[in-house]
Enzyme design. Structure first.
Site, short mmCIF file in Angstrom:
data_model
loop_
_atom_site.label_atom_id
_atom_site.label_comp_id
_atom_site.label_asym_id
_atom_site.label_seq_id
_atom_site.Cartn_x
_atom_site.Cartn_y
_atom_site.Cartn_z
N CYS A 138 0.81 -1.21 0.00
CA CYS A 138 0.00 0.00 0.00
C CYS A 138 0.84 1.26 0.00
O CYS A 138 1.99 1.25 0.40
CB CYS A 138 -0.90 -0.01 1.23
SG CYS A 138 0.03 -0.22 2.74
N ARG B 209 1.07 -10.59 18.29
CA ARG B 209 -0.30 -10.22 18.69
C ARG B 209 -0.81 -11.20 19.73
O ARG B 209 -0.47 -12.38 19.70
CB ARG B 209 -1.21 -10.22 17.47
CG ARG B 209 -1.27 -11.54 16.74
CD ARG B 209 -2.18 -11.52 15.53
NE ARG B 209 -1.53 -11.00 14.35
CZ ARG B 209 -2.02 -11.16 13.12
NH1 ARG B 209 -3.17 -11.80 12.94
NH2 ARG B 209 -1.38 -10.68 12.07
N GLY B 210 -1.62 -10.69 20.64
CA GLY B 210 -2.18 -11.56 21.67
C GLY B 210 -1.08 -12.22 22.48
O GLY B 210 -0.30 -11.57 23.16
#
Length: 253
Positions: A87, A227-228
Site C-alpha cells: 500500500c 499479537r495476543g
C-alpha cells in the site's frame, strides 16, 4: 450500521535541491518527519543537521528540501528505482545487494517476548488514525524506559520513514530502541530499519523470506505475528527471550 471514516492519501512531490525525486502517496500528518526519514533511509542525509531547510506546501502537494552539502544528481538519476510492494506506493534506490553492504547491527539489549507483546498492545491503543478509520498503518519505537512514540500513514513504509525521521531529529540512539510496525516486513522495510540500526523489529504480520535472509546477514532480530500471546521469531540473535512457555514462539530457519 456503524461506519468508520476513510483514511486520507494525497500525492506529494519531494523536491531535493530543485530536483524532483518522485511523487509519493502520503497521509498529511508528520510530513517533516517523513522527509527526514525518507532522505536518511535512502542515503541522501546522514544526520538531521545535513538539512538546511524544509518547506511543506500542502495546498500544492510539495515538500521542498535544501541540503547543506548537496548531493550527486547525476548518480541519483542513473540509479535504478525499485518500486515497493504493498500500500501507499513508494520508491527506493537501494537493491538487495546494496542493503547487504550496510553495517551489521550491534546491540547488547535484550527483551522478553511478553514485554514486546505488551508494547505492541499499547501501540495499537495509541494509533488514533487507525482507530478512526481502520485503514491506516503505523510504526512505533519503544525506548529503553518503555516509552512509545507512534507515527501513522496510509503506507507501511511511509509510517516507518516517519518514525525514523522522528528518531534522527531527536538524536536517539538505535541500539536502545525497538521498532514495531503494523505492516509486512519486506526487504525495503528491513533495509530502512537496517540503515538506521534497529536491533529488533516486531510486526503484527509476516516477514518475507528476503527480509529474513537480510536480517540474519545484518544481525537483526525479526519477530512476526506479534499479537495476543503468539509470535514467530524468524531470526536467532538472542535479543528476544521467549518467556511464554505455554505458547511457544516459532523460529523460522
Amino acid at each position: 450500521m456503524y461506519r468508520k471514516g476513510c483514511p486520507d492519501e494525497y500525492p506529494i512531490t519531494l523536491v531535493l535541491n530543485g530536483y524532483e525525486i518522485a511523487v509519493f502517496q502520503l497521509t498529511k500528518h508528520d510530513l517533516e518527519d517523513w522527509a527526514y526519514g525518507y532522505l536518511f533511509s535512502e542515503g541522501f542525509i546522514q544526520r538531521s543537521s545535513d538539512v538546511g531547510s524544509i518547506i511543506i506546501n500542502e495546498e500544492m502537494g510539495t515538500i521542498n528540501v535544501s541540503l547543506l552539502n548537496g548531493f550527486n544528481e547525476e548518480e541519483l538519476f542513473t540509479k535504478k528505482k525499485h518500486y515497493t510492494a504493498g500500500c501507499g506506493r513508494g520508491v527506493t534506490f537501494f537493491s538487495m545487494t546494496d542493503v547487504k553492504n550496510f553495517q551489521k547491527v550491534s546491540s547488547e539489549h535484550s527483551y522478553k517476548l511478553s514485554y514486546l507483546l505488551k508494547k505492541r498492545s499499547e501501540f495499537a491503543q495509541n494509533s488514533p488514525f487507525y482507530l478512526e478509520t481502520g485503514g491506516m498503518h503505523g510504526a512505533c519505537i519503544v525506548d529503553e524506559a518503555g516509552n512509545i512514540t507512534v507515527r501513522e500513514d496510509i503506507g507501511r513504509h511511509n509510517a516507518v520513514d516517519k518514525i525514523i525521521g522522528h528518531t534522527i531529529r531527536m538524536g536517539l540512539q538505535p541500539e536502545r530502541l525497538v521498532l514495531l510496525t503494523t505492516g509486512r516486513v519486506s526487504y525495503e522495510m528491513l533495509s530502512k530499519a537496517a540503515k538506521f540500526g534497529f536491533p529488533v523489529i516486531g510486526s503484527r504480520t509476516a516477514a518475507t523470506k528476503q527480509a529474513v535472509q537480510l536480517a540474519k546477514y545484518l544481525n537483526i532480530e525479526v519477530i512476526g505475528y506479534l499479537r495476543g500471546k503468539m509470535a514467530n521469531i524468524y531470526t536467532s540473535t538472542g535479543r528476544v527471550e521467549n518467556d511464554l512457555l505455554e505458547i511457544p514462539a516459532v523460529e523460522m530457519h
